[in-house]
Design a protein around this motif. Sequence first.
Motif, PDB file in Angstrom:
ATOM      1  N   UNK A1461       2.618  -0.278  15.320  1.00  0.00           N
ATOM      2  CA  UNK A1461       0.476  -0.173  15.558  1.00  0.00           C
ATOM      3  C   UNK A1461       0.107  -0.025  14.963  1.00  0.00           C
ATOM      4  N   UNK A1462      -0.550  -1.343  15.158  1.00  0.00           N
ATOM      5  CA  UNK A1462      -1.758  -1.824  14.582  1.00  0.00           C
ATOM      6  C   UNK A1462      -3.221  -0.857  13.438  1.00  0.00           C
ATOM      7  N   UNK A1463      -2.714  -1.392  12.597  1.00  0.00           N
ATOM      8  CA  UNK A1463      -3.505  -0.125  10.996  1.00  0.00           C
ATOM      9  C   UNK A1463      -2.218   0.182  10.582  1.00  0.00           C
ATOM     10  N   UNK A1464      -1.317   0.173  10.642  1.00  0.00           N
ATOM     11  CA  UNK A1464      -0.021   0.810  10.071  1.00  0.00           C
ATOM     12  C   UNK A1464       0.100   0.532   8.835  1.00  0.00           C
ATOM     13  N   UNK A1465      -0.229  -0.554   8.592  1.00  0.00           N
ATOM     14  CA  UNK A1465       0.837  -1.485   7.164  1.00  0.00           C
ATOM     15  C   UNK A1465      -0.433  -0.593   5.872  1.00  0.00           C
ATOM     16  N   UNK A1466      -0.057   0.278   4.886  1.00  0.00           N
ATOM     17  CA  UNK A1466      -1.806   0.061   4.602  1.00  0.00           C
ATOM     18  C   UNK A1466      -2.084  -0.785   3.834  1.00  0.00           C
ATOM     19  N   UNK A1467      -3.518  -1.000   3.262  1.00  0.00           N
ATOM     20  CA  UNK A1467      -3.840  -1.915   2.324  1.00  0.00           C
ATOM     21  C   UNK A1467      -4.919  -1.109   1.268  1.00  0.00           C
ATOM     22  N   UNK A1468      -5.405  -1.829   0.301  1.00  0.00           N
ATOM     23  CA  UNK A1468      -5.624  -1.039  -0.811  1.00  0.00           C
ATOM     24  C   UNK A1468      -7.303  -1.224  -0.450  1.00  0.00           C
ATOM     25  N   UNK A1469      -8.667  -1.173  -1.228  1.00  0.00           N
ATOM     26  CA  UNK A1469      -9.681  -1.470  -1.333  1.00  0.00           C
ATOM     27  C   UNK A1469     -10.136  -3.109  -1.540  1.00  0.00           C
ATOM     28  N   UNK A1470      -8.813  -3.651  -2.443  1.00  0.00           N
ATOM     29  CA  UNK A1470      -9.593  -4.714  -2.646  1.00  0.00           C
ATOM     30  C   UNK A1470      -8.251  -5.780  -0.835  1.00  0.00           C
ATOM     31  N   UNK A1471      -7.890  -5.013   0.072  1.00  0.00           N
ATOM     32  CA  UNK A1471      -7.253  -5.670   1.110  1.00  0.00           C
ATOM     33  C   UNK A1471      -6.013  -6.102   0.645  1.00  0.00           C
ATOM     34  N   UNK A1472      -5.387  -5.998  -0.246  1.00  0.00           N
ATOM     35  CA  UNK A1472      -3.969  -5.850  -0.652  1.00  0.00           C
ATOM     36  C   UNK A1472      -2.742  -4.935   0.020  1.00  0.00           C
ATOM     37  N   UNK A1473      -2.061  -5.691   0.460  1.00  0.00           N
ATOM     38  CA  UNK A1473      -1.076  -4.526   1.187  1.00  0.00           C
ATOM     39  C   UNK A1473      -0.085  -3.934   0.265  1.00  0.00           C
ATOM     40  N   UNK A1474       0.087  -2.894   0.392  1.00  0.00           N
ATOM     41  CA  UNK A1474       0.754  -1.616  -0.608  1.00  0.00           C
ATOM     42  C   UNK A1474       2.365  -1.632  -0.202  1.00  0.00           C
ATOM     43  N   UNK A1475       2.860  -2.685   0.115  1.00  0.00           N
ATOM     44  CA  UNK A1475       4.417  -2.496   0.379  1.00  0.00           C
ATOM     45  C   UNK A1475       5.316  -1.918   0.345  1.00  0.00           C
ATOM     46  N   UNK A1476       5.301  -1.428  -1.169  1.00  0.00           N
ATOM     47  CA  UNK A1476       6.166  -0.308  -1.492  1.00  0.00           C
ATOM     48  C   UNK A1476       6.131   0.983  -1.298  1.00  0.00           C
ATOM     49  N   UNK A1477       4.030   1.526  -0.591  1.00  0.00           N
ATOM     50  CA  UNK A1477       4.354   2.451   0.185  1.00  0.00           C
ATOM     51  C   UNK A1477       4.802   2.304   1.515  1.00  0.00           C
ATOM     52  N   UNK A1478       4.797   1.138   2.050  1.00  0.00           N
ATOM     53  CA  UNK A1478       5.116   1.075   3.242  1.00  0.00           C
ATOM     54  C   UNK A1478       6.667   1.647   3.065  1.00  0.00           C
ATOM     55  N   UNK A1479       7.196   0.977   2.598  1.00  0.00           N
ATOM     56  CA  UNK A1479       8.523   0.689   2.486  1.00  0.00           C
ATOM     57  C   UNK A1479       9.136   2.462   1.989  1.00  0.00           C
ATOM     58  N   UNK A1480       8.893   3.763   1.222  1.00  0.00           N
ATOM     59  CA  UNK A1480       8.735   4.786   1.278  1.00  0.00           C
ATOM     60  C   UNK A1480       7.744   5.375   2.141  1.00  0.00           C
TER      61      UNK A1480
END
Length: 1496
Positions: A1461-1480
Amino acid sequence: MAERQRGGGGGGGGGGLEAGALPPDVREGLAELELELSEGDITQKGYEKKRAKLLARYIPPIQGVDPSLQADSRVPGSSQTPAASSKQQKARSANARDERFRSDVHTEAVQAALAKYKERKMPMPSKRRSVLAHSSVETYTPPDNHPAPPDVTTGLVELPSRERPQVASVRGVPRGYSSSMLETADGVPVNSRVSSKIQQLLNTLKRPKRPPLKEFFVDDFEELLEVHQPDPNQPKPEGSQMTVLQGEPLGVVSNWPPSLLAALQHWGTTQPKAPCLTALDTTGKAIYTLTYGKLWSRSEKLAYTLLNKLASKSEPLLKPGDRVALVFPNSDPVMFMVAFYGCLLAELIPVPIEVPLTRKDAGSQQIGFLLGSCGVTLALTTDACQKGLPKAPTGEVATFKGWPRLVWFVIDGKHLAKPAKDWHPPVRDASAETAYIEYKTSKEGSTVGITISHASMLAQCHALTQACSYSEAETLTNVLDFKRDAGLWHGVLTSVMNRMHVVSIPYALMKVNPLSWIQKVCSYKARVALVKSRDMHWSLLAQRDQRDVSLSSLRMLIVADGANPWSVSSCDAFLNVFQSRGLRPEVICPCASSSEALTVAIRRPPDSGGPPPGKTVLSMNGLSYGVIRVDTEEKLSVLTVQDVGQVMPGASVCVVKVEGTPYLCRTDEVGEVCVHSGATGAAYYGLVGITRNVFETVPVTAGGVPISDQPFTRTGLLGFIGPDQLVFVVGKLDGLMAVGLRRHSADDVVATALAVEPMKFVYRGRIAVFSVTVLHDDRIVLVAEQRPDASEEDSFQWMSRVLQAIDSIHQVGVYCLALVPANTLPKAPLGGIHISETKQRFLEGTLHPCNVLMCPHTCVTNLPKPRQKQPEVGPASMIVGNLVAGKRIAQASGRDVTQLEDNDQARKFLYLADVLQWRAQTTPDHPLFLLLNAKGTITSAATCVQLHKRAERIAAALGERGRLNVGDHVALVYPPGVDLIATFYGCLYAGCVPITVRPPHPQNLATTLPTVKMIVEVSKSTCILTTQAIMKLLKSKEAGAAVDVKTWPTILDTDDLPKKRVASVFRPPSPDMLAYLDFSVSTTGILAGVKMSHAATSALCRSIKLQCELYPSRQIAVCLDPYCGLGFALWCLCSVYSGHQSLLVPPLELENNVSLWLSAVSQYRVRVTFCSYSVMEMCTKGLGTQTDLLRAKSVNLSCVRTCMVVAEERPRIALTQSFSKLFKDLGLSARAVSTTFGCRVNVAICLQGTAGPDPTTVYVDMRALRHDRVRLVERGSPHSLPLMESGKILPGVKVIIAHTETKGPLGDSHLGEIWVSSPHNATGYYTIYGEESLHADHFSARLSFGDTQTIWARTGYLGFLRRTDLTDASGERHDALYVVGSLDETLELRGMRYHPIDIETSVIRAHKSIAECAVFTWTNLLVVVVELEGPEQEALDLVALVTNVVLEEHFLIVGVVVIVDPGVIPINSRGEKQRMHLRDGFLADQLDPIYVAYNM
């Protein structure tokens, strides 16, 4: 593998009933139901209801079981005893209806092939329940209702709003994970369910691949796609060159009419009572018989009306030679025939087309294009048909998409005028003028019109009359479409030539009563019947119910699609059953035809001099190489074909190579059949180029000599000439899929798929097979409609077995197999599937499958070779190489701070605490900070003296209430505001070390609180300062659910502090003492705190002050989070150091008022402003349509000289450019927007500032980047990637580019790691884990060669320096720094280095519903996570599109596609994708994905 049969299974009745035991009417009813179901006219549910009703009286009910659910099992054919299988053939089993697609050989072959594969486990895709809504629910186990464990690894808990969770969350294993988690190498929790699937996937991928490929063809750069090498063992044609095959000469008939119209006139006037055409209704009753007299008079009337009565005032509507559309339903042959001959008499050209049922019929747009290009302005139709057409609001017939404007004319009798006494239609001799146009849809979906001349029409009638020995007054039954092809040639044209009587059987009647055509043959004593193999197949289902039919009157049963591979089994089975009803074997006459060449060949009955029929079993492998090998030993992969008879009288036929020059084939080679005769089509209307290729081919011998001076017409049929000069057809050019060096026929693949489990799973005849081009080769796609009652497991198992069957029988991989819900594939006019429309939908992502299986790993064998690491050149030789090549070493620096005028001040301003005290004395009332709320009003402000007094109070409280000592660490947990700044200085006054921490989100404690806790613990804070509200939150019951609240250190709230002054402000003994800690979560999910000394802090402020020219009289606007990096420095440090006024806009406030930041910039006439990418994105998306509104509110951005995006990544050019373009209307200068660059080791390396040249953009080759090389290319060249310079290097900062492995310096425009040396570098990591040794070299690296003395900090980012032609403020040439991406984030795949953002950019472009995308690797599999912003039914459309685009643009095979769903990919306060969190989160199975596809 006992398969479950429908109730009508082995026994034919149900529940063990013998079919014979049922009364005839019940059997008839059952047959009708079966038919409706197989055609998709009735749902499975409806079928079962009606069936249960029919059988209710005959089935002994089983207690408590719904009769419609009773079913008997049986063992599939291969293992049955001969007795059982013969009995089963007699019984009308559900399987019998697939006869047309398979002979028993094929089914057995498929079953044997599948038996060779042991049950290999493939990972089943996983699906969210809502996506399964249309499947049966019983097959699902309910989800476990375990509460989710507290989740530190991801920001994935549903937020009430659709905003993304902006959580600087931390990776690490939280407490409370269940024991079903596995630990992976890097300590990431992995849910066993996901990892076992990935393990299965890896196991399936370890199988041996196809033989490796050798050579390459160049794809304009180093990445060379392999080119397929011929297999040395492949079969090659060995026969001699074929000779042209001549048909018998056309006989001379003395009284042959000079034209078809002359024949009509003759019969219409001399035999007016003779029957011409009988039309039937859906009950099989004859509703009307058109006589020759009536046909002549009504055609005459219509011709007169068309030419004389349709005129408008100024000019007659039609003139001879105009094209007219004929729109008649399949049930009205009489009106069609009148219209067709009426047009011919009026010398108009009829263009028969299908009745458009809706505004969006499959392929209807192309038909419209054809009508437009033929210049059609008039459509003829019937009254009933016109009433049924979709209407516009005005009541007129709607204009269909892509159609020209048409006048609709109804030709029922009352609308026609009686011809004037003196008017007679011109009946001329047949000429080369066009008589009619037949439409044809090509493989790609484009529709062309084939023009047939009067002479060809007459010659076709002559040839068919001779070949079929038609005689006057014979009766013919026709089941085919009378508007085109054989149905038109036999049933409308040749029949009139010979005064025959045609009985036309509509498709609708065949659906109700499949036996109707046999009954009509019997009752009309028809001599000839015209059918397709489908009609023979259908009649087999109901044959037992008609003991009294006889087919003895038939002398010819013309099988119009005899050229199809599956027609053989239908012909055999039909003969088998009906031989006892008077059908003679020699009566069955398959024929081959094509729209371009009309009838190509037809089998003649032996009494008219034909040779005996031929049949042959060919090797499928040989055919795929275009070679004919009669197969003897290998029983599995064979194709049985029957001949389609002899060449037509008066025609010559040859077989030529399919591609390139039309060389004659050898005798044992498959090629395209070409015909030369007077009876072929003339051209594609209006298309000169392709007409020449098809209608004017000149075949040549191997020596290049033309075989004849007459041009041949290509038929589009693939075949060869067999023994006895019989023609054999093995496929159509349209269905040919060239994979590698072999060709496969789509029809053969369909037959194999259907033989897997014929009726149980997929509707017969509802399968489409086509190829799509991905990475320079055809890839096979198979799409089928699945039955509504099929469970997920069923469908997945069926798909796996189809893949295996096709693999073993055709030795070719299927790229994509998709199942769609019943009745959703686009239909062709008379049943069947509209293939090109299906392919179009597949490629556009509008097919909406409910199951998908992609197998790119098995099919895609032409990827470039993985890159081998070369033995590295040493750093010394690199330097020498660069010098020799005239390349400078890549290093650059900002202005030299020692030369600048403010050195005295710099010494005074070494400690920020001192600076604040000095400002409080010298300019006490100068406002430093203004905080804005969502309404744009100032909620709090701080002058120099207010800030100082506030800091004193806090310092006093720390000493008294917190009993803190110098050097203690204090966590500041505040919302963005002046309190945060004041407490920071309070800590400095007390000699404590502050750490700013983002407060937890009250609605999302489970995710955000553990991060706060971790920072407090890791930073060894002995005290927490915060507000009363947050203090309550930290100790609340809800907080207790997420963390252990008993272990918090002392928490002090600073809301109501007593007005106490601190005895003395602490002064650090040395500038190298620690000033504060800066904690941040990197994009790879690592929580890293860096130590900032007092010296580094003031050096940082000084650099920024110089770069941005900041003085007390200046004002800047900051819309950033104040917790780490440059955002923290701009909020808390710079104003105090430089004395300028900061407008503080907390980014959170933009959620309530998007225009807040820009309005404030405009209102305060701000020249310098900072924001984050998240803010820029909010403005671009949220204000895109509102620029006029903002202008009305007099927002004007012309004051902005520089607007800097604070980032730690490659500049997002697309976003900055769209922002600039969008707000250009509000006066924003195109040159204003730029980006900054900082990282953990140095939070501000580059920053555009106010002076210096504008940031430059270069284009680099994306493929060279994968090899760690920079290759500059022109804008717009293929594979180009724009990179924007990240602002100017700050004063005092030196940058060098070093080789990632040898640590040697690199040359200009070489990609390497960015190293930085500067007085404001951080002094090291501060972590509790004692990993300092690991990271020591991050802060104290030295080059291995060249300048080995300087101490550098390694940024962990890849980039390059490039000297530009611009000049700096100092007059030197400007060196630009380009950041390519974080080294930790790069993906090492196939020996190359990929940057996730590049793959993500491609994926986002693949479909309009992809809102965001993130990629990561797991055990060398590429995992792509996409957010779907659209209905869930679109989820599975994305799987193939994502796989395609990544293959095409990056030469990578996607291992797993996850749709969320939209909004699932986590991003930090600078708007950068947290790909490793997503992986976990993915591995721990916490994403709640809509669909997960594991590509094979």
